[in-house]
Write a protein that holds these residues in place. Structure first.
Motif: not given
Length: 295
Positions: A278-285, A29-37, A8-11, A234-241
């Protein structure tokens, strides 16, 4: 059974229709597809193109499909807000349906400002407000089903009136299963102290949609102790990978598959705002992690 995994966009750090700190929609859109979703949610209305033909073309070029749209509502405020609520919901539902989506994720309105922490109203509903929430939710679910063929899934969320185990189970017990289903967000439920695995085991027939998310327990403890608003958390990073936080996702994925129905399982790692790279590498992993657990 099949879990239809998407993101989702929030990621990608997107919370608003238009914000210069956010990833541009074409890059998302480019990166969410590249990440395999293969599946996405629409995110805040107006972030992605709202012309169904334009959006459908953009999605098709990247082999992406829409699982759901999202709206915030304040149905606990009663009949006086219905017309304005329906107008907002209607335009999101129309775009969702036109682009092939099957669900509308409905989030209750915040009781305090997610950025400033300013209290907007009481954090607990009174009897009449709760009755308004129940009747309004059932009415909205029926209208979405009848007018658009969409399944409404209500999303328990931090800093709203439906978030922890007590409020979620009370809400489910009071609503009609034919018109109201649940979007279980594993991160938000943990943020509010809930046990997602137990909820699946006890209310599995009411769960119509999943958001996959984890929270950092150390940061959550600080947030809780300091009574910080969700945006600050969220700014403190409460939602983590994943798999760095809680709850553990493999048992939840197994329990969800055990329900015997097809479910969307949409990854949502709130990161607003975040650096654009930041988002694409996290999305791939994250996609590889979920694949390793058959999702």
């Amino acid at each position: 059974m099949t879990l239809r995994v998407g993101s989702a966009p929030c990621s990608w750090g997107v919370w608003f229709p238009d914000d210069p700190r956010q990833t541009p929609w074409s890059r998302f859109l480019d990166e969410v597809a590249e990440a395999g979703y293969p599946w996405i949610e629409l995110g805040p209305f107006g972030y992605l193109p709202t012309d169904p033909a334009v959006l459908a073309d953009e999605l098709a070029r990247r082999e992406l499909r829409v699982s759901a749209g999202t709206v915030f509502t304040a149905l606990h405020r009663g009949p006086a807000v219905w017309d304005a609520t329906w107008e907002e919901v209607r335009r999101v539902a129309a775009l969702t349906r036109a682009t092939g989506g099957e669900h509308l994720v409905v989030i209750p309105e915040f009781w305090r400002d997610p950025a400033s922490g300013e209290r907007l109203e009481s954090g607990r509903l009174g009897p009449q407000q709760f009755a308004n929430l129940i009747s309004g939710s059932e009415r909205l679910g029926e209208r979405l089903r009848d007018d658009f063929g969409l399944r409404m899934v209500v999303h328990p969320h931090a800093d709203t009136h439906v978030g922890d185990e007590e409020t979620v189970t009370r809400f489910l017990d009071a609503t009609d299963a034919d018109s109201v289903s649940l979007c279980l967000d594993t991160g938000h439920y943990a943020y509010c102290g809930g046990d997602s695995l137990r909820l699946i085991e006890t209310y599995g027939e009411r769960i119509g949609y999943l958001h996959l998310k984890q929270v950092d327990p150390a940061i959550l403890a600080e947030v809780t102790a300091q009574q910080l608003p969700f945006g600050t958390a969220v700014r403190r990073g409460v939602m983590t990978e994943p798999p760095n936080g809680v709850p553990e996702l493999p048992p939840i994925l197994a329990a969800a598959r055990g329900l015997g129905v097809e479910l969307f399982a949409i990854v949502e790692q709130d990161m607003y705002p975040c650096p654009p790279d930041q988002p694409l590498p996290i999305a791939r992993r994250t996609r590889q992690y979920l694949k390793s657990h058959s999702a």
